[in-house]
Design a protein around this motif. Sequence first.
Motif, PDB file in Angstrom:
ATOM      1  N   TYR A 109      -5.933  -6.130 -12.888  1.00  0.00           N
ATOM      2  CA  TYR A 109      -5.466  -5.225 -11.842  1.00  0.00           C
ATOM      3  C   TYR A 109      -5.902  -5.748 -10.472  1.00  0.00           C
ATOM      4  O   TYR A 109      -7.038  -6.195 -10.315  1.00  0.00           O
ATOM      5  CB  TYR A 109      -6.093  -3.865 -12.143  1.00  0.00           C
ATOM      6  CG  TYR A 109      -5.951  -2.821 -11.081  1.00  0.00           C
ATOM      7  CD1 TYR A 109      -4.863  -1.976 -11.065  1.00  0.00           C
ATOM      8  CD2 TYR A 109      -6.933  -2.664 -10.112  1.00  0.00           C
ATOM      9  CE1 TYR A 109      -4.750  -0.996 -10.100  1.00  0.00           C
ATOM     10  CE2 TYR A 109      -6.820  -1.686  -9.146  1.00  0.00           C
ATOM     11  CZ  TYR A 109      -5.727  -0.863  -9.152  1.00  0.00           C
ATOM     12  OH  TYR A 109      -5.618   0.104  -8.187  1.00  0.00           O
ATOM     13  N   ALA A 110      -4.993  -5.708  -9.501  1.00  0.00           N
ATOM     14  CA  ALA A 110      -5.312  -6.125  -8.126  1.00  0.00           C
ATOM     15  C   ALA A 110      -5.075  -4.936  -7.199  1.00  0.00           C
ATOM     16  O   ALA A 110      -3.937  -4.515  -7.000  1.00  0.00           O
ATOM     17  CB  ALA A 110      -4.451  -7.304  -7.711  1.00  0.00           C
ATOM     18  N   GLY A 111      -6.142  -4.386  -6.648  1.00  0.00           N
ATOM     19  CA  GLY A 111      -6.034  -3.188  -5.817  1.00  0.00           C
ATOM     20  C   GLY A 111      -6.290  -3.469  -4.350  1.00  0.00           C
ATOM     21  O   GLY A 111      -7.381  -3.904  -3.981  1.00  0.00           O
ATOM     22  N   PHE A 112      -5.264  -3.238  -3.523  1.00  0.00           N
ATOM     23  CA  PHE A 112      -5.368  -3.415  -2.074  1.00  0.00           C
ATOM     24  C   PHE A 112      -5.041  -2.107  -1.350  1.00  0.00           C
ATOM     25  O   PHE A 112      -4.711  -2.106  -0.171  1.00  0.00           O
ATOM     26  CB  PHE A 112      -4.410  -4.515  -1.589  1.00  0.00           C
ATOM     27  CG  PHE A 112      -4.804  -5.899  -2.018  1.00  0.00           C
ATOM     28  CD1 PHE A 112      -5.626  -6.680  -1.222  1.00  0.00           C
ATOM     29  CD2 PHE A 112      -4.354  -6.423  -3.215  1.00  0.00           C
ATOM     30  CE1 PHE A 112      -5.992  -7.961  -1.608  1.00  0.00           C
ATOM     31  CE2 PHE A 112      -4.710  -7.704  -3.617  1.00  0.00           C
ATOM     32  CZ  PHE A 112      -5.528  -8.468  -2.814  1.00  0.00           C
ATOM     33  N   SER A 113      -5.121  -0.998  -2.041  1.00  0.00           N
ATOM     34  CA  SER A 113      -4.795   0.294  -1.462  1.00  0.00           C
ATOM     35  C   SER A 113      -5.679   0.572  -0.245  1.00  0.00           C
ATOM     36  O   SER A 113      -6.876   0.317  -0.265  1.00  0.00           O
ATOM     37  CB  SER A 113      -4.995   1.386  -2.516  1.00  0.00           C
ATOM     38  OG  SER A 113      -4.739   2.642  -1.968  1.00  0.00           O
ATOM     39  N   THR A 114      -5.082   1.071   0.802  1.00  0.00           N
ATOM     40  CA  THR A 114      -5.704   1.442   2.080  1.00  0.00           C
ATOM     41  C   THR A 114      -6.384   0.269   2.790  1.00  0.00           C
ATOM     42  O   THR A 114      -7.186   0.465   3.689  1.00  0.00           O
ATOM     43  CB  THR A 114      -6.698   2.615   1.932  1.00  0.00           C
ATOM     44  OG1 THR A 114      -7.790   2.221   1.110  1.00  0.00           O
ATOM     45  CG2 THR A 114      -6.024   3.855   1.352  1.00  0.00           C
ATOM     46  N   ALA A 115      -6.067  -0.954   2.402  1.00  0.00           N
ATOM     47  CA  ALA A 115      -6.594  -2.123   3.120  1.00  0.00           C
ATOM     48  C   ALA A 115      -5.867  -2.257   4.451  1.00  0.00           C
ATOM     49  O   ALA A 115      -4.677  -1.951   4.563  1.00  0.00           O
ATOM     50  CB  ALA A 115      -6.420  -3.391   2.291  1.00  0.00           C
ATOM     51  N   ALA A 116      -6.575  -2.719   5.471  1.00  0.00           N
ATOM     52  CA  ALA A 116      -6.002  -2.915   6.798  1.00  0.00           C
ATOM     53  C   ALA A 116      -6.029  -4.393   7.144  1.00  0.00           C
ATOM     54  O   ALA A 116      -7.092  -5.015   7.180  1.00  0.00           O
ATOM     55  CB  ALA A 116      -6.785  -2.123   7.834  1.00  0.00           C
ATOM     56  N   ALA A 143      -0.325  -4.656  -9.237  1.00  0.00           N
ATOM     57  CA  ALA A 143      -0.796  -4.968  -7.893  1.00  0.00           C
ATOM     58  C   ALA A 143      -0.513  -3.729  -7.050  1.00  0.00           C
ATOM     59  O   ALA A 143       0.635  -3.334  -6.885  1.00  0.00           O
ATOM     60  CB  ALA A 143      -0.082  -6.177  -7.327  1.00  0.00           C
ATOM     61  N   TRP A 144      -1.563  -3.121  -6.529  1.00  0.00           N
ATOM     62  CA  TRP A 144      -1.428  -1.850  -5.845  1.00  0.00           C
ATOM     63  C   TRP A 144      -1.729  -2.013  -4.365  1.00  0.00           C
ATOM     64  O   TRP A 144      -2.838  -2.364  -3.973  1.00  0.00           O
ATOM     65  CB  TRP A 144      -2.364  -0.826  -6.472  1.00  0.00           C
ATOM     66  CG  TRP A 144      -2.110   0.595  -6.064  1.00  0.00           C
ATOM     67  CD1 TRP A 144      -0.964   1.132  -5.563  1.00  0.00           C
ATOM     68  CD2 TRP A 144      -3.041   1.664  -6.141  1.00  0.00           C
ATOM     69  NE1 TRP A 144      -1.115   2.472  -5.320  1.00  0.00           N
ATOM     70  CE2 TRP A 144      -2.395   2.830  -5.672  1.00  0.00           C
ATOM     71  CE3 TRP A 144      -4.360   1.753  -6.564  1.00  0.00           C
ATOM     72  CZ2 TRP A 144      -3.020   4.065  -5.611  1.00  0.00           C
ATOM     73  CZ3 TRP A 144      -4.988   2.996  -6.503  1.00  0.00           C
ATOM     74  CH2 TRP A 144      -4.320   4.132  -6.027  1.00  0.00           C
ATOM     75  N   PHE A 145      -0.687  -1.747  -3.526  1.00  0.00           N
ATOM     76  CA  PHE A 145      -0.795  -1.857  -2.069  1.00  0.00           C
ATOM     77  C   PHE A 145      -0.532  -0.514  -1.390  1.00  0.00           C
ATOM     78  O   PHE A 145      -0.194  -0.475  -0.213  1.00  0.00           O
ATOM     79  CB  PHE A 145       0.199  -2.903  -1.544  1.00  0.00           C
ATOM     80  CG  PHE A 145      -0.179  -4.327  -1.871  1.00  0.00           C
ATOM     81  CD1 PHE A 145      -0.972  -5.060  -1.005  1.00  0.00           C
ATOM     82  CD2 PHE A 145       0.256  -4.918  -3.042  1.00  0.00           C
ATOM     83  CE1 PHE A 145      -1.322  -6.367  -1.299  1.00  0.00           C
ATOM     84  CE2 PHE A 145      -0.085  -6.234  -3.351  1.00  0.00           C
ATOM     85  CZ  PHE A 145      -0.876  -6.953  -2.478  1.00  0.00           C
ATOM     86  N   ALA A 146      -0.691   0.604  -2.103  1.00  0.00           N
ATOM     87  CA  ALA A 146      -0.416   1.929  -1.537  1.00  0.00           C
ATOM     88  C   ALA A 146      -1.245   2.145  -0.270  1.00  0.00           C
ATOM     89  O   ALA A 146      -2.445   1.908  -0.244  1.00  0.00           O
ATOM     90  CB  ALA A 146      -0.732   3.018  -2.561  1.00  0.00           C
ATOM     91  N   ASP A 147      -0.576   2.552   0.790  1.00  0.00           N
ATOM     92  CA  ASP A 147      -1.197   2.890   2.075  1.00  0.00           C
ATOM     93  C   ASP A 147      -1.894   1.709   2.756  1.00  0.00           C
ATOM     94  O   ASP A 147      -2.694   1.906   3.670  1.00  0.00           O
ATOM     95  CB  ASP A 147      -2.178   4.061   1.934  1.00  0.00           C
ATOM     96  CG  ASP A 147      -1.481   5.332   1.479  1.00  0.00           C
ATOM     97  OD1 ASP A 147      -0.387   5.617   2.011  1.00  0.00           O
ATOM     98  OD2 ASP A 147      -2.019   6.024   0.596  1.00  0.00           O
ATOM     99  N   ALA A 148      -1.616   0.494   2.320  1.00  0.00           N
ATOM    100  CA  ALA A 148      -2.131  -0.685   3.032  1.00  0.00           C
ATOM    101  C   ALA A 148      -1.354  -0.839   4.337  1.00  0.00           C
ATOM    102  O   ALA A 148      -0.181  -0.476   4.426  1.00  0.00           O
ATOM    103  CB  ALA A 148      -1.997  -1.941   2.175  1.00  0.00           C
ATOM    104  N   VAL A 149      -2.006  -1.356   5.362  1.00  0.00           N
ATOM    105  CA  VAL A 149      -1.377  -1.532   6.672  1.00  0.00           C
ATOM    106  C   VAL A 149      -1.380  -3.020   7.019  1.00  0.00           C
ATOM    107  O   VAL A 149      -2.439  -3.661   7.016  1.00  0.00           O
ATOM    108  CB  VAL A 149      -2.121  -0.726   7.763  1.00  0.00           C
ATOM    109  CG1 VAL A 149      -1.523  -0.992   9.127  1.00  0.00           C
ATOM    110  CG2 VAL A 149      -2.111   0.749   7.434  1.00  0.00           C
ATOM    111  N   PHE A 150      -0.182  -3.548   7.313  1.00  0.00           N
ATOM    112  CA  PHE A 150      -0.017  -4.945   7.718  1.00  0.00           C
ATOM    113  C   PHE A 150       0.466  -4.947   9.169  1.00  0.00           C
ATOM    114  O   PHE A 150       1.643  -4.738   9.426  1.00  0.00           O
ATOM    115  CB  PHE A 150       1.001  -5.655   6.807  1.00  0.00           C
ATOM    116  CG  PHE A 150       0.571  -5.748   5.375  1.00  0.00           C
ATOM    117  CD1 PHE A 150      -0.177  -6.811   4.936  1.00  0.00           C
ATOM    118  CD2 PHE A 150       0.916  -4.743   4.467  1.00  0.00           C
ATOM    119  CE1 PHE A 150      -0.587  -6.902   3.614  1.00  0.00           C
ATOM    120  CE2 PHE A 150       0.519  -4.824   3.142  1.00  0.00           C
ATOM    121  CZ  PHE A 150      -0.223  -5.907   2.709  1.00  0.00           C
TER     122      PHE A 150
END
Length: 188
Positions: A151-158, A174-181
């Motif tokens: 599992y790769a979790g990037f949730s809420t990463a900025a 791969a979880w990018f929920a609520d990540a900001v780019f």
Amino acid sequence: SAARFCNGSDFSGATFVGTVDFSRATFGEIAGFGDATFAGDANFTRAVFDQDARFSGVTFMGTADFSNARFAGDAVFRWVSFNANADFREASFGGHADFRDTAFAADAGFSGASFEGNAGFFRSSFGGNASFFRMDFAGTAEFREAIFEGYAGFSTAAFSANANFSGVVFEQLAWFADAVFEAGAEFA
């Protein structure tokens, strides 16, 4: 009382057979651990590295705990083998963080960590779960050609600068929920 290494420390090539406890230690000058082997657990919880921390080529056989560690200079973990869990939760990286070509055989935890400089995970492999939740990447985040087997979790990463995930293999979720780019992300 915590250890203080005021005039530099060079543990390059050393072999630590049992558990090693550098928790809350302060390294005032460059800390060199290149090509060292940690056969047991390595505890660097809340350690402070005032200048560069050099761990290139290190083998961690047991758990490596760098949670809440502070790296003021560059943190070089290139070509490192983490054979058990690697914990960098809530760590702060003031300079560049270089994890290129590093193998994380078990779980890798970076949740809540902050990277002020560039963060490089180019061609790194993650054999267990990788957590990058609530991360702050102020510089470029380089994950090109990394392999995530778990599992790769990037949730809420900025991500304030460019994030490069080109050529990355995600074998599971791969979880990018609520990540900001903020400056773009490349996945092609």
